[in-house]
Design an enzyme around this catalytic site. Structure first.
Site, PDB file in Angstrom:
ATOM      1  N   HIS A   1      -1.904  36.203  66.920  1.00  0.00           N
ATOM      2  CA  HIS A   1      -2.201  37.612  67.186  1.00  0.00           C
ATOM      3  C   HIS A   1      -3.687  37.905  67.023  1.00  0.00           C
ATOM      4  O   HIS A   1      -4.487  37.058  66.607  1.00  0.00           O
ATOM      5  CB  HIS A   1      -1.372  38.522  66.269  1.00  0.00           C
TER       6      HIS A   1
ATOM      7  N   CYS B   1       0.352  33.445  59.676  1.00  0.00           N
ATOM      8  CA  CYS B   1       0.122  33.662  61.099  1.00  0.00           C
ATOM      9  C   CYS B   1      -1.264  33.179  61.507  1.00  0.00           C
ATOM     10  O   CYS B   1      -2.101  32.870  60.681  1.00  0.00           O
ATOM     11  CB  CYS B   1       0.291  35.136  61.442  1.00  0.00           C
TER      12      CYS B   1
END
Length: 476
Positions: A256, A272
């Site tokens: 992301h 992440c």
């Protein structure tokens, strides 16, 4: 307000970051406390990294050859960095080649920081600080010649979809319709205890303007630091997922964007993978659901370029630090094998020096090959753009603006360092040093009202452990 002694101590800790591992203080300073997985990582999906491969000889580019400016592949939602004389992010590759890009250099100007320069040229914090260990990350001396380490050895993995090498904090994307092209971006990954997993997966969903559903484990961590979070954070400047998210088949893991771009190139997340906003914008549009993703940890990589053999070395991430000796032993064995097969004379002293330096710069290792200082000396100097992409611009103060007095220090360099770190928060906290009565005040602001100033004071206390004092300013 923090004492002068306290602020100096914190700034000294920050100045140590650019020579090695990321200190806890600077992780706080770039706003590491965000993430998107549910529980600390305890399992690898791929227990050991693939074997290091040795490709056939490929074409060599002379040091003085200038690489043309890259072309944009797709239109993106926001402007991209204006490039100067070198390729960044997008590189041509030959079929049998495993090395792309080239070194370059730039002269630092007043007000520059290494994170700003890194972002502009498609590098991460770790890339640029380890390559320039003698230069202060936040307050580099004007006129200093800085190396841009924009040469990379491709991971030993199939050239299909996304390949992420945790060891050098870098993502490689191979567009399916462009077999002679690779796009590569620096990334932020999971810190120790929240490690990004290894293995093969795919993109299973794509989301524009994602809402961050805050895992209970992350909410607990923030609450312990006096920074309670809601159950969900909507799209906007406070959302750590940024504008785009690619969901992976590994449960609760994403690739992301970020609202904290200066954490790219560090181990700062809860597992992440973070990209600069301008990079995820391109990657999001280039990829589709079903795109394969391979995550590896390869700290030692080799590649032929023409008739020269190169070695790129990184310090293994902490989770795999125990494998370091075995990985280096395996590397040496393979180097001996290839030297015998190709009749190449490896300079073993250079190999040892590169392994010890672990600066991520592909360096020749055959006898009579140039040393790194010589390679750096050949690196072409690129034009300074004047304003780097994403570089913070601090608004002017006017009479009666709400401000925060963050620190009062006798050392100008220390004050400027703290100012730079505030300006590079996510979201940024505008700040400046102001000389007053023989010392240097660090003033944050302007803020629209007292409420906003108090909220920023709370952020500074959490991220910097400094008690900022509320005030107003009068311009004389």
């Amino acid at each position: 307000m923090g004492s002068r002694k306290q602020v100096k101590s914190l700034a000294e800790l920050a100045s140590q970051l650019h020579v090695g591992a990321t200190s806890p203080f600077v992780l706080l300073a770039v706003g590491m406390l965000s993430g998107c997985q549910l529980y600390p990582a305890t399992t690898n999906f791929l227990e050991f990294p693939p074997e290091i491969g040795f490709p056939e000889t490929t074409r060599s580019f002379p040091p003085e050859e200038k690489v043309e400016e890259e072309e944009k592949e797709v239109e993106v939602g926001e402007p991209q960095p204006k490039l100067a004389d070198i390729a960044t992010r997008k590189f041509p590759i030959a079929k049998d080649s495993r090395i792309v890009g080239g070194l370059a250099a730039i002269n630092v100007q007043d007000g520059d920081t290494l994170p700003d320069i890194a972002r502009h040229f498609g590098l991460g914090y770790n890339d640029i600080t380890i390559a320039n260990p003698a230069i202060s990350a936040w307050t580099p001396e004007s006129g200093a010649r800085m190396l841009l380490p924009s040469r990379f050895i491709l991971p030993d993995a199939p050239r299909k979809g996304i390949v992420l090498n945790l060891a050098n904090l870098r993502l490689f994307y191979y567009p399916p319709k462009q077999p002679d092209t690779v796009l590569t971006y620096p990334v932020g990954v999971g810190r120790d205890g929240w490690n990004t997993p290894l293995g093969q997966t795919t993109i299973i969903a794509k989301t524009v303007k994602p809402t961050w559903t805050v895992p209970e484990s992350v909410r607990r961590e923030h609450a312990e630091k006096g920074d309670p979070l809601p159950e969900a954070v909507p799209p906007g400047p406070d959302n750590p997922l940024g504008e785009y998210a690619l969901r992976l088949g590994f449960s609760s893991y994403l690739i992301h964007g970020t609202n904290k771009p200066y954490g790219v190139g560090m181990q700062v997340s809860h597992g992440c993978v973070r990209l600069y906003p301008e990079d995820i914008d391109v990657l999001f549009k280039q990829t589709s659901v079903g795109t394969p993703v391979m995550i590896v940890h390869q700290p030692y990589m080799t590649a032929w370029d023409g008739d020269m053999l190169y070695l790129e070395a990184h310090e293994p991430l902490q989770k795999w630090a125990g494998q370091k000796k075995q990985q280096q032993k395996s590397l040496l064995q393979q180097l001996r094998k290839i030297a015998a097969e190709k009749g190449a004379a490896v300079d073993w002293e250079k190999v040892g020096s590169i392994l010890q330096r672990a600066d991520g710069i592909p360096t020749p290792i055959l006898e009579a090959s140039p040393e790194l200082p010589e390679l750096a000396g050949y690196a072409p100097k690129v034009q300074h753009p004047g304003q780097f992409y994403g570089q913070p611009v601090v608004p002017q103060l006017t009479d009666n603006d709400w401000v925060l007095i963050v620190a009062d220090n006798s050392n100008e360099q220390t004050a400027r360092q703290l100012v730079a770190m505030l300006n590079h928060q996510g979201p940024p906290i505008p700040a400046r040093p102001i000389a007053k009565d023989g010392s240097y005040q660090v003033i944050a602001g302007p803020f629209k009202d007292q409420k906003e100033a108090e909220l920023i004071a709370q952020r500074i206390k959490i991220d910097f452990e400094i008690n900022a004092k509320l005030g107003t300013v009068t311009i004389r």
